[in-house]
Design a protein around this motif. Structure first.
Motif, PDB file in Angstrom:
ATOM      1  N   SER A 140      18.053 -11.513  85.174  1.00  0.00           N
ATOM      2  CA  SER A 140      18.906 -12.418  85.931  1.00  0.00           C
ATOM      3  C   SER A 140      19.358 -11.722  87.211  1.00  0.00           C
ATOM      4  N   ALA A 141      19.794 -12.518  88.165  1.00  0.00           N
ATOM      5  CA  ALA A 141      20.122 -11.968  89.479  1.00  0.00           C
ATOM      6  C   ALA A 141      21.489 -11.292  89.489  1.00  0.00           C
ATOM      7  N   VAL A 142      21.569 -10.179  90.183  1.00  0.00           N
ATOM      8  CA  VAL A 142      22.817  -9.517  90.542  1.00  0.00           C
ATOM      9  C   VAL A 142      22.827  -9.432  92.066  1.00  0.00           C
ATOM     10  N   ASP A 143      23.838  -9.995  92.698  1.00  0.00           N
ATOM     11  CA  ASP A 143      23.889 -10.070  94.163  1.00  0.00           C
ATOM     12  C   ASP A 143      22.673 -10.805  94.731  1.00  0.00           C
ATOM     13  N   GLY A 144      22.070 -11.679  93.946  1.00  0.00           N
ATOM     14  CA  GLY A 144      20.891 -12.407  94.406  1.00  0.00           C
ATOM     15  C   GLY A 144      19.573 -11.681  94.200  1.00  0.00           C
ATOM     16  N   PHE A 145      19.584 -10.501  93.585  1.00  0.00           N
ATOM     17  CA  PHE A 145      18.374  -9.719  93.342  1.00  0.00           C
ATOM     18  C   PHE A 145      18.025  -9.731  91.853  1.00  0.00           C
ATOM     19  N   ARG A 146      16.809 -10.137  91.548  1.00  0.00           N
ATOM     20  CA  ARG A 146      16.285 -10.030  90.188  1.00  0.00           C
ATOM     21  C   ARG A 146      15.363  -8.816  90.107  1.00  0.00           C
ATOM     22  N   LEU A 147      15.366  -8.152  88.962  1.00  0.00           N
ATOM     23  CA  LEU A 147      14.535  -6.969  88.758  1.00  0.00           C
ATOM     24  C   LEU A 147      13.380  -7.288  87.818  1.00  0.00           C
TER      25      LEU A 147
END
Length: 294
Positions: A5-12
């Motif tokens: 899921s995204a954190v600050d709009g970033f998915r890993l």
């Protein structure tokens, strides 16, 4: 390939090895520049029989999200650590052994400092604090020129979106920084050239340096903490003896920054310890897990 899921709009993007289980100790492996999560393929395979092993691409690398946003807010070590914390919390794992090299080492150290509830032990290679102004001497500057180059728009113009340029640029570092017995596999070089040569990929990867994450900026700005503020998480440094970036003598001030730290020299090996010596790296992770309750 799972995606977080995204954190600050970033998915890993990440790989997971072994059998997830509450009874299975968890390990997170973090890569460096110029690499991606495949740097740890052999290490993960060596650990998978006993551990729940999670290997992500950091923000801006590999198959993780890449956004053209303020590097100082979205690509520094705090931002990278937020994404790793978000991933492991989403997976429901904690009390990790976190292991990394290069950029991954910086991110691991920051995660342990800011989220010690998640980290039971660190296994890392340089970079490390304690270098100070020694990094500005003429000999180190012969190696660290690229950190200024990455600040220039010219870096993007020459490399970004150009697999041939990415291949040549990355080959330079993998050849110059590795030990004398190491030869980069041609298929691996092609993988990295493809990954870094996609439009926007190289630019995203150097956002780490544009955020001040590089070793020169970090060393010149560092201030030793008060003893009570030293990083308390047990930390094991694997210090490669043939790394042209970080000579072994630069390990002399680790005690000013870490409350529980050890150094193991790794003979014959250059900067890319997980790739050049995966058995040594995996063994150190196993020993850290055994020593600290995993």
């Amino acid at each position: 390939m799972p995606i977080s899921s995204a954190v600050d709009g970033f998915r890993l993007a990440y790989d997971r090895y072994g059998t997830p289980s509450p009874a299975c100790p968890a390990v997170v492996l973090l890569h460096g520049w110029p690499g991606d999560r495949s740097d740890h393929t052999e290490v993960a395979a060596l650990l998978a029989g006993r551990f729940d092993v999670v290997v992500p691409d950091l923000r801006g690398f590999g198959e993780s999200d890449k956004h053209r946003q303020d590097p100082c807010r979205y690509y520094d070590r705090a931002a990278q650590a937020r994404s790793i914390a978000g991933l492991v919390e989403e997976l429901g794992i904690s009390r990790l052994v976190v292991a990394g090299y290069d950029v991954g080492s910086r991110v691991a150290q920051h995660l342990a400092k800011t989220r010690p509830d998640l980290v039971r032990a660190l296994v890392v290679t340089p970079p490390a604090p304690g270098v100070g102004r020694r990094i500005a001497a003429p000999k180190p500057m012969e190696e660290f020129w690229y950190q200024w180059f990455h600040q220039l728009e010219l870096a993007e113009e020459l490399v970004d979106g150009n697999p041939d340029a990415a291949r040549a640029y990355l080959r330079h570092f993998w050849t110059r920084w590795s030990g004398p017995e190491f030869a980069l596999d041609p298929q691996r070089l092609e993988h990295l050239a493809s990954a870094y040569g996609r439009p926007g990929a190289f630019a995203a990867s150097i956002s780490w340096y544009r955020a001040g994450g590089g070793s020169v900026a970090s060393a010149l700005a560092e201030v030793a903490p008060d003893p009570a503020e030293r990083l308390a998480v047990p930390t094991s440094f694997l210090w490669p003896e043939r790394d042209p970036l970080f000579p072994v003598e630069w390990s002399d001030r680790l005690g000013d920054f870490f409350g529980d730290v050890s150094v193991e020299p790794v003979g014959g090996v250059g900067h890319f310890v997980p790739v050049e010596a995966p058995e040594t790296f995996a063994r150190a992770v196993r020993e850290a897990a055994e020593a600290h309750g995993a």
